[in-house]
Design an enzyme around this catalytic site. Structure first.
Site, PDB file in Angstrom:
ATOM      1  NE  ARG A 225      -4.273  -1.446   0.288  1.00 15.25           N
ATOM      2  CZ  ARG A 225      -4.495  -2.445  -0.570  1.00 15.25           C
ATOM      3  NH1 ARG A 225      -3.645  -2.700  -1.543  1.00 15.25           N
ATOM      4  NH2 ARG A 225      -5.593  -3.177  -0.471  1.00 15.25           N
ATOM      5  CG  HIS A 273      -3.729  -0.298  -6.617  1.00 14.39           C
ATOM      6  ND1 HIS A 273      -4.022   0.262  -5.392  1.00 14.39           N
ATOM      7  CD2 HIS A 273      -3.781  -1.651  -6.401  1.00 14.39           C
ATOM      8  CE1 HIS A 273      -4.252  -0.690  -4.507  1.00 14.39           C
ATOM      9  NE2 HIS A 273      -4.103  -1.859  -5.102  1.00 14.39           N
TER      10      HIS A 273
END
Ligand code: OXD
Length: 310
Positions: A225, A273
């Protein structure tokens, strides 16, 4: 009849919803804003749900994450706190994350940034290779994804280290844990990969202190993350040359704002992502099988430990 809510801020409903309907043909899949009678919805499969949406479902029983991470659900302050949250455990997701991790390591290991630059200048410049058996790799996070990445890097001949909060034993990997273990591992890692879950303990783990313990010329690869990295510290380490490159799939803000230094940074490779996509053709069946387990009174697979955050 079972009623499942599906909602995602980032995934295509036209691919997901037919796959779910095919996996549960007797049941109903509802997508906002067409929620019908909210009291009929017992299961929800979500990615970044709109805050308050889950709380508006009075008979919701289980929240399934469209993702290995569940931070996007925990971010909803109104989330019904008594309900189990289930992480996505999907072999296809693991395989994709590993592909991306190998791509990033090999990109730097085989001098691709340099060759791309030189190609643009029509320069033919053969470099002496890095020696794989002496190129240590550190994997932060030894869950299913971290273990798969570590095992496959090991198959390529890299010496692989793994780090986790508590001690793990993984055959073929030098396992380290806790703060002392991290300190011992970092100087041995030419590439540092992060696949940790984002928790209060792991937020900002890749900071100036950690970066300074990596050998000069090391690479940082993040597919965990964005919150694991202190951006200002990584940029400073890149700019002073201590860190030679970063390959990043995840960011503190997604997308990073237009003027963010990562966008134009010559030592940063960015992807939006996409390291691991949860694709319905494998994941829809996994979720429906877990719903059936729940309905038959069997334990759900992949329940998030709210204390640990993973
Ligand atoms: C995930 C992700 O959590 O893709 O699975 O980020």
């Amino acid at each position: 009849m079972t009623v499942l809510l599906w909602t995602s801020a980032d995934d295509p409903p036209d691919i997901w919803v037919p796959a779910l309907r095919a996996a549960m043909p007797e049941d109903e899949v509802r997508v906002p804003p067409d929620l019908g009678d909210r009291s009929e919805i017992e299961y929800a499969l979500v990615w970044k749900p709109e805050p308050g949406l889950l709380a508006s479902l009075p008979n919701l029983k289980v929240i399934f994450s469209i993702g290995a991470g569940c931070d996007h659900i925990l971010a909803d302050p109104e989330r019904p706190k008594h309900l189990p949250i289930v992480r996505m455990l999907d072999d296809n997701l693991t395989a994709m994350m590993t592909e991306w991790a190998l791509l990033a390591v090999l990109y730097f290991h085989r001098f691709m940034p340099e060759y791309r630059r030189e190609q643009a200048e029509a320069v033919w410049n053969r470099r002496w290779p890095n020696w794989t058996p002496e190129t240590g790799i550190g994997v932060l996070g030894l869950g299913a994804i971290g273990r798969d990445i570590a095992a496959k890097l090991g198959l390529l001949g890299f010496p692989v280290h793994g780090w986790s909060r508590t001690l793990q034993q993984v055959p073929g990997i030098a396992c380290h844990h806790g703060a002392e273990g991290l300190k011992a591992m970092l100087p041995q890692c030419r590439h540092l990969l992060c696949v940790l879950p984002l928790t209060g303990e792991t937020r900002g783990i890749i900071d100036a202190g950690v970066l300074s313990q990596l050998p000069a010329g090391a690479f940082v690869i993040n597919l965990g993350r964005g919150g694991h990295v202190v951006d200002a510290d990584l940029l400073a380490a890149l700019d002073c040359g201590h860190i030679a490159g970063a390959f990043l799939d995840v960011f503190n803000d997604e997308p990073p704002p237009k003027g963010h230094p990562y966008w134009q940074h010559p030592k940063v490779v960015m992807t939006p992502h996409v390291a691991g996509e949860i694709v319905p053709r494998s994941a829809a069946g996994t979720v429906v099988a877990n719903i059936r387990r729940h309905q038959q009174g069997e334990p759900l697979l992949g329940v998030l430990d709210l204390d640990l955050g993973y």
